[in-house]
Every structure is written in C-alpha cells, then in structure tokens.
Design a protein around this motif. Sequence first.
Motif, PDB file in Angstrom:
ATOM      1  N   MET A   1      32.781  47.392  51.342  1.00  0.00           N
ATOM      2  CA  MET A   1      31.422  47.004  50.961  1.00  0.00           C
ATOM      3  C   MET A   1      31.435  45.606  50.359  1.00  0.00           C
ATOM      4  O   MET A   1      32.274  45.295  49.505  1.00  0.00           O
ATOM      5  CB  MET A   1      30.854  48.012  49.945  1.00  0.00           C
ATOM      6  N   SER A   2      30.496  44.760  50.788  1.00  0.00           N
ATOM      7  CA  SER A   2      30.426  43.397  50.291  1.00  0.00           C
ATOM      8  C   SER A   2      29.496  43.326  49.084  1.00  0.00           C
ATOM      9  O   SER A   2      28.291  43.606  49.203  1.00  0.00           O
ATOM     10  CB  SER A   2      29.916  42.467  51.392  1.00  0.00           C
ATOM     11  N   LEU A   3      30.033  42.992  47.920  1.00  0.00           N
ATOM     12  CA  LEU A   3      29.260  42.866  46.693  1.00  0.00           C
ATOM     13  C   LEU A   3      29.631  41.564  45.999  1.00  0.00           C
ATOM     14  O   LEU A   3      30.747  41.075  46.144  1.00  0.00           O
ATOM     15  CB  LEU A   3      29.547  44.043  45.747  1.00  0.00           C
ATOM     16  N   ARG A   4      28.684  41.018  45.232  1.00  0.00           N
ATOM     17  CA  ARG A   4      28.939  39.808  44.450  1.00  0.00           C
ATOM     18  C   ARG A   4      29.102  40.193  42.983  1.00  0.00           C
ATOM     19  O   ARG A   4      28.290  40.936  42.433  1.00  0.00           O
ATOM     20  CB  ARG A   4      27.770  38.815  44.573  1.00  0.00           C
ATOM     21  N   CYS A   5      30.153  39.667  42.359  1.00  0.00           N
ATOM     22  CA  CYS A   5      30.394  39.988  40.959  1.00  0.00           C
ATOM     23  C   CYS A   5      30.906  38.764  40.219  1.00  0.00           C
ATOM     24  O   CYS A   5      31.302  37.770  40.841  1.00  0.00           O
ATOM     25  CB  CYS A   5      31.390  41.140  40.827  1.00  0.00           C
ATOM     26  N   ILE A   6      30.887  38.832  38.891  1.00  0.00           N
ATOM     27  CA  ILE A   6      31.546  37.817  38.076  1.00  0.00           C
ATOM     28  C   ILE A   6      32.372  38.517  37.005  1.00  0.00           C
ATOM     29  O   ILE A   6      32.131  39.680  36.667  1.00  0.00           O
ATOM     30  CB  ILE A   6      30.554  36.839  37.414  1.00  0.00           C
ATOM     31  N   ILE A   7      33.329  37.768  36.467  1.00  0.00           N
ATOM     32  CA  ILE A   7      34.156  38.241  35.363  1.00  0.00           C
ATOM     33  C   ILE A   7      33.770  37.453  34.115  1.00  0.00           C
ATOM     34  O   ILE A   7      33.704  36.228  34.150  1.00  0.00           O
ATOM     35  CB  ILE A   7      35.649  38.038  35.656  1.00  0.00           C
ATOM     36  N   ILE A   8      33.508  38.176  33.030  1.00  0.00           N
ATOM     37  CA  ILE A   8      33.183  37.537  31.749  1.00  0.00           C
ATOM     38  C   ILE A   8      34.209  38.026  30.726  1.00  0.00           C
ATOM     39  O   ILE A   8      34.181  39.187  30.306  1.00  0.00           O
ATOM     40  CB  ILE A   8      31.761  37.887  31.291  1.00  0.00           C
ATOM     41  N   ASP A   9      35.121  37.147  30.342  1.00  0.00           N
ATOM     42  CA  ASP A   9      36.236  37.546  29.461  1.00  0.00           C
ATOM     43  C   ASP A   9      36.854  36.275  28.885  1.00  0.00           C
ATOM     44  O   ASP A   9      37.051  35.295  29.615  1.00  0.00           O
ATOM     45  CB  ASP A   9      37.272  38.338  30.264  1.00  0.00           C
ATOM     46  N   ASP A  10      37.163  36.293  27.590  1.00  0.00           N
ATOM     47  CA  ASP A  10      37.742  35.097  26.957  1.00  0.00           C
ATOM     48  C   ASP A  10      39.259  35.046  27.077  1.00  0.00           C
ATOM     49  O   ASP A  10      39.880  34.094  26.613  1.00  0.00           O
ATOM     50  CB  ASP A  10      37.330  35.012  25.488  1.00  0.00           C
ATOM     51  N   GLU A  11      39.871  36.065  27.718  1.00  0.00           N
ATOM     52  CA  GLU A  11      41.327  36.097  27.863  1.00  0.00           C
ATOM     53  C   GLU A  11      41.699  35.683  29.292  1.00  0.00           C
ATOM     54  O   GLU A  11      41.462  36.431  30.241  1.00  0.00           O
ATOM     55  CB  GLU A  11      41.872  37.495  27.596  1.00  0.00           C
ATOM     56  N   PRO A  12      42.283  34.505  29.483  1.00  0.00           N
ATOM     57  CA  PRO A  12      42.632  34.030  30.828  1.00  0.00           C
ATOM     58  C   PRO A  12      43.511  35.001  31.604  1.00  0.00           C
ATOM     59  O   PRO A  12      43.331  35.177  32.819  1.00  0.00           O
ATOM     60  CB  PRO A  12      43.355  32.704  30.569  1.00  0.00           C
ATOM     61  N   ASN A  13      44.462  35.654  30.922  1.00  0.00           N
ATOM     62  CA  ASN A  13      45.343  36.587  31.632  1.00  0.00           C
ATOM     63  C   ASN A  13      44.574  37.790  32.169  1.00  0.00           C
ATOM     64  O   ASN A  13      44.848  38.281  33.277  1.00  0.00           O
ATOM     65  CB  ASN A  13      46.463  37.060  30.706  1.00  0.00           C
TER      66      ASN A  13
END
Length: 236
Positions: A1-13
């Motif tokens: 399934m094709s979905l658009r998402c983002i990651i919101i996190d202050d930890e680069p790892n």
Amino acid sequence: MSLRCIIIDDEPNAVNLLEVLIGQTTQWQLAGKCYNALEALDFLRKHPVDFIFLDINMPHLTGMELAGLLPPVTKIVFTTAYAEYAAESYSYNTIDYLLKPITLKRFLAAQQKIETAFEKTTPMQVQMVDNEPGYFFVKSGKTLQRILLDDVLYFEGEKEYVRLVTPASDLLIYRRLKDIDEQLNLPFVRVHNSYIVNSKHISKVQDNHIYIGTKQIPISDKFRDSFMDIIKKKIF
C-alpha cells in the motif's frame, strides 16, 4: 500500500532506524524528517501526509502537546521509550504505540495495523453515469451509493481527492476536480480552482463570495466573469 508519512523525533539514530525500516519493508513514501515539533508544524502546513511517526519526549513541545495542536483527523503512530504515556496517547487518532528500541518484528506488526486502518478509511470512488444525468454512484468497497445530482451542494477539491457535500453527507472521493468539472453542466458552475457549486443551492452572492447555507465559498478572478454571466440571467 502506498502511503505518505513523516518522522518527527529529536533523536537522529531513532529517525535513521525508522527510515531504514520504512525503506526496506514498505511501499510508503517518507515525505520528510523533522527533529522538533515546531519544524513539524511548519512542514505539515505545506505538505499533507497520511500519517506521522511521532516521538513524545522532545524539546520545545512534547509529542503529546504537538498532537493536541494537529487536526483531529491526523493519524499518529507514537514512538517513544516511555510506556507510561500509552493510555493517554489513545485520546488522539492513534494507530499504534511503538516502544523504543523498535524491533523489526514489532515494526512489521505496526505496518499491518497502519495499512489495515487505511483500508477501512479508503476514500470513495465516484462513477458518473453518462446516460442518466440525474444521478451518479459513489463506490466504497463493494458498495455503490446512489447520489442525486440535485442533492449535491458543492464539490471541493483537496489535492488528489474531491469532497462531495450534500445536505445529508460529506464524502471524500478519488477524482480530480477538473475531471468532475468536465462531466458536469448547469446548474453546476466552477467558481474557484477548488470549488464547483450547484447554483440551485446558492442562497446569496456577496462581494467575492457565494453562500450555500452557512458555507462561504470564494469566487476567484479566473472564474468570476463566467459565473456572473450565469447569475445575471437570473436577476430581475
């Protein structure tokens, strides 16, 4: 399934791990990576996505505080090292709650939950009926819902979707507004890049706006002359 998402996190790892998991196990498009809530708010104003991966413990604004600022329809997968926020997280439109460190097994389980959530809320598809101009069908799963053209108040374009509004329903359908416009005749009138209105339901025209009930719809310069030509024919 094709979905658009983002990651919101202050930890680069943590961001890097999620990016790898998404890239290796899904067909999703990672639209962006934000390292604090303020950056995420700015991004989401300009780039709509299907859902977000959201860390909780972040500077400036926590993930919970950010969730409270987002539209209620925003689907969220919380990613955190703190189990104690799990119950609170489900006061938002939460699909899943992932505890760090996120394992492959747990991510795959979350993927299934996410895609199942979108299968249940897939926007409807519209099928116009050429030889019966009085109605058309909206398709949702295996169901075809009959819509009378006279009942439609307006169509509102929302990027790759169109919102179809009647007095009894508010449906999201898979069509471009341009395609629908090409299949409609009067009393439907294009008044804006984002709106086609049913002129039968216009209650008043004031300044640069149309009113259908309490809904205020702008008239753009591009369509004003053609719209007013139609209205002038009805002025006594």
